[in-house]
Enzyme design. Structure first.
Site, PDB file in Angstrom:
ATOM      1  N   LYS A  83       3.058  31.929 -59.586  1.00 30.48           N
ATOM      2  CA  LYS A  83       2.296  31.839 -57.964  1.00 30.48           C
ATOM      3  C   LYS A  83       1.833  30.239 -58.011  1.00 30.48           C
ATOM      4  O   LYS A  83       1.119  29.883 -59.158  1.00 30.48           O
ATOM      5  CB  LYS A  83       1.084  32.860 -58.120  1.00 30.48           C
ATOM      6  CG  LYS A  83       0.231  32.879 -56.913  1.00 30.48           C
ATOM      7  CD  LYS A  83       1.051  33.123 -55.816  1.00 30.48           C
ATOM      8  CE  LYS A  83       0.247  33.055 -54.299  1.00 30.48           C
ATOM      9  NZ  LYS A  83       1.054  32.961 -53.088  1.00 30.48           N
TER      10      LYS A  83
ATOM     11  N   CYS B 225       2.837  25.816 -47.994  1.00 34.22           N
ATOM     12  CA  CYS B 225       2.417  27.239 -47.591  1.00 34.22           C
ATOM     13  C   CYS B 225       1.597  27.330 -46.024  1.00 34.22           C
ATOM     14  O   CYS B 225       0.897  26.610 -45.741  1.00 34.22           O
ATOM     15  CB  CYS B 225       0.788  27.395 -48.465  1.00 34.22           C
ATOM     16  SG  CYS B 225       0.109  29.029 -48.271  1.00 34.22           S
TER      17      CYS B 225
HETATM   18  O1  HRO Z   1       0.135  32.733 -50.564  1.00 31.11           O
HETATM   19  C1  HRO Z   1       0.634  32.779 -49.489  1.00 31.11           C
HETATM   20  O2  HRO Z   1       0.269  33.049 -48.366  1.00 31.11           O
HETATM   21  C2  HRO Z   1       1.851  32.089 -49.525  1.00 31.11           C
HETATM   22  C3  HRO Z   1       2.363  30.715 -49.906  1.00 31.11           C
HETATM   23 CL1  HRO Z   1       1.264  30.042 -50.985  1.00 31.11          CL
HETATM   24  C4  HRO Z   1       3.591  30.145 -49.809  1.00 31.11           C
HETATM   25  O3  HRO Z   1       3.828  29.119 -50.101  1.00 31.11           O
HETATM   26  N1  HRO Z   1       4.384  30.890 -48.849  1.00 31.11           N
HETATM   27  C5  HRO Z   1       3.958  32.147 -48.268  1.00 31.11           C
HETATM   28  O4  HRO Z   1       4.971  32.504 -47.718  1.00 31.11           O
HETATM   29  N2  HRO Z   1       2.897  32.704 -48.597  1.00 31.11           N
END
Ligand code: HRO
Length: 311
Positions: free
Chosen positions: A48, A130
């Site tokens: 993550k 993100c």
């Molecule tokens: O954590 C998120 O909301 C998230 C991330 Cl970091 C990302 O890079 N892509 C995404 O769809 N959600």
């Protein structure tokens, strides 16, 4: 297990199978990461995205499964950089990719300084895409900002580094971002992140389906496959050969995996389908891909990687 060659390479590091998880799915805790590493059909794992400090992320509901994909606004829930670097620093039988995401360019630089000063020599992936941190734009849509950030990073950073990109939709934008990325010794790009700021409407309840940002969130799964394939293909046509591509987005079947490889992906990662189907997905996809390869007489991914025909 496979008699076919499903290997890929990034920065001289061999992945014995082509599959990775898409960062964000089943990779927040060490237990989840161990599950992925123990799956014989996975080539490696991606953590993550880690921020400097632990984060709870956005309020729930923040992930919703749609008929043809998913919408999420998780908001970077993660246990913090120290947790993930400790995990990738321990011995693992497969390659690891440490994903990091600053909440600002200054944070990105701090995170990479910490990796540069650590004993970790494996792959790192800087998430420039993100879509779900409230009030923060996706860095990789700012081409000049991305150039300035990578200039600052590569002035001190000497370890293997790739970037996670958002989807682009205009051929001029592919030209612009590739011209910037080609200036740096990047190991890989991972494309695509979710398609930012989609909206789903539940007609029965006359409501959005996720709580953060009034219902706007990143789209993934089947509906984004054509966008993902376009990004893999367009970037493969423009990036230096030394910058490998991890194809992410829309994989539900072995045929989808085959298509990603044909567009030029070195490895393929799976997110929404892993979330809905669970860990068995990699065995099924491997079986389906091998059937296609066998029917076509291919022994190795390199027999067809990047060989998409045009008409
Ligand atoms: O954590 C998120 O909301 C998230 C991330 Cl970091 C990302 O890079 N892509 C995404 O769809 N959600």
């Amino acid at each position: 297990m496979s008699k076919l060659d499903l290997t890929g390479q990034i920065n001289g590091l061999t992945f014995n199978q082509l599959f990775l998880n898409a960062s964000g799915v089943h990779c927040q805790s060490t237990e989840e990461l161990d599950d992925l590493l123990n799956d014989p059909y996975m080539g490696g794992i991606v953590t993550k995205s880690a921020t400097l400090a632990k984060r709870d992320g956005n309020p729930a509901p923040r992930y919703y499964e749609l008929q043809n994909g998913s919408i999420n606004s998780m908001g970077l829930p993660n246990y913090g950089f120290d947790y993930y670097i400790k995990y990738v620093l321990s011995d693992h039988a497969k390659p690891t990719i440490l994903s990091v995401a600053g909440l600002s360019a200054a944070d990105d630089v701090k995170l990479l300084h910490q990796i540069q000063d650590s004993d970790y020599d494996g792959l790192t992936e800087l998430n420039l895409s993100c879509p779900n941190v409230i009030g923060k734009p996706q860095m990789a849509y700012d081409v000049d900002g991305t150039r300035a950030l990578l200039d600052e990073i590569f002035a001190f950073y000497k370890k293997p580094l790739g970037v996670k990109l958002p989807p682009y939709f205009d051929l001029v934008h592919f030209d612009q971002i590739a011209a910037v990325l080609n200036k740096y010794p990047l190991t890989h790009v991972n494309t695509i992140n979710s398609v930012g700021n989609g909206l789903w409407v539940d007609v029965a309840s006359e409501s959005v389906v996720i709580k953060p940002k009034g219902g706007f969130g990143g789209l993934g799964g089947k509906m984004v496959l054509p966008t993902a394939l376009a990004n893999v293909r367009a970037l493969r046509q423009r990036l230096n050969a030394s910058i490998k591509i991890i194809g992410t987005g829309g994989v539900q079947t072995g045929a989808d995996v085959f298509a990603h490889i044909l567009c030029g992906a070195e490895l393929v990662s799976v997110g929404t389908q892993l979330q809905s189907e669970g860990l068995g997905v990699y065995k099924r996809l491997t079986t389906e891909l091998e059937r296609i390869m066998t029917d076509k007489g291919y022994q190795s991914l390199s027999d067809f990687r990047g060989n998409l025909k045009t008409i």
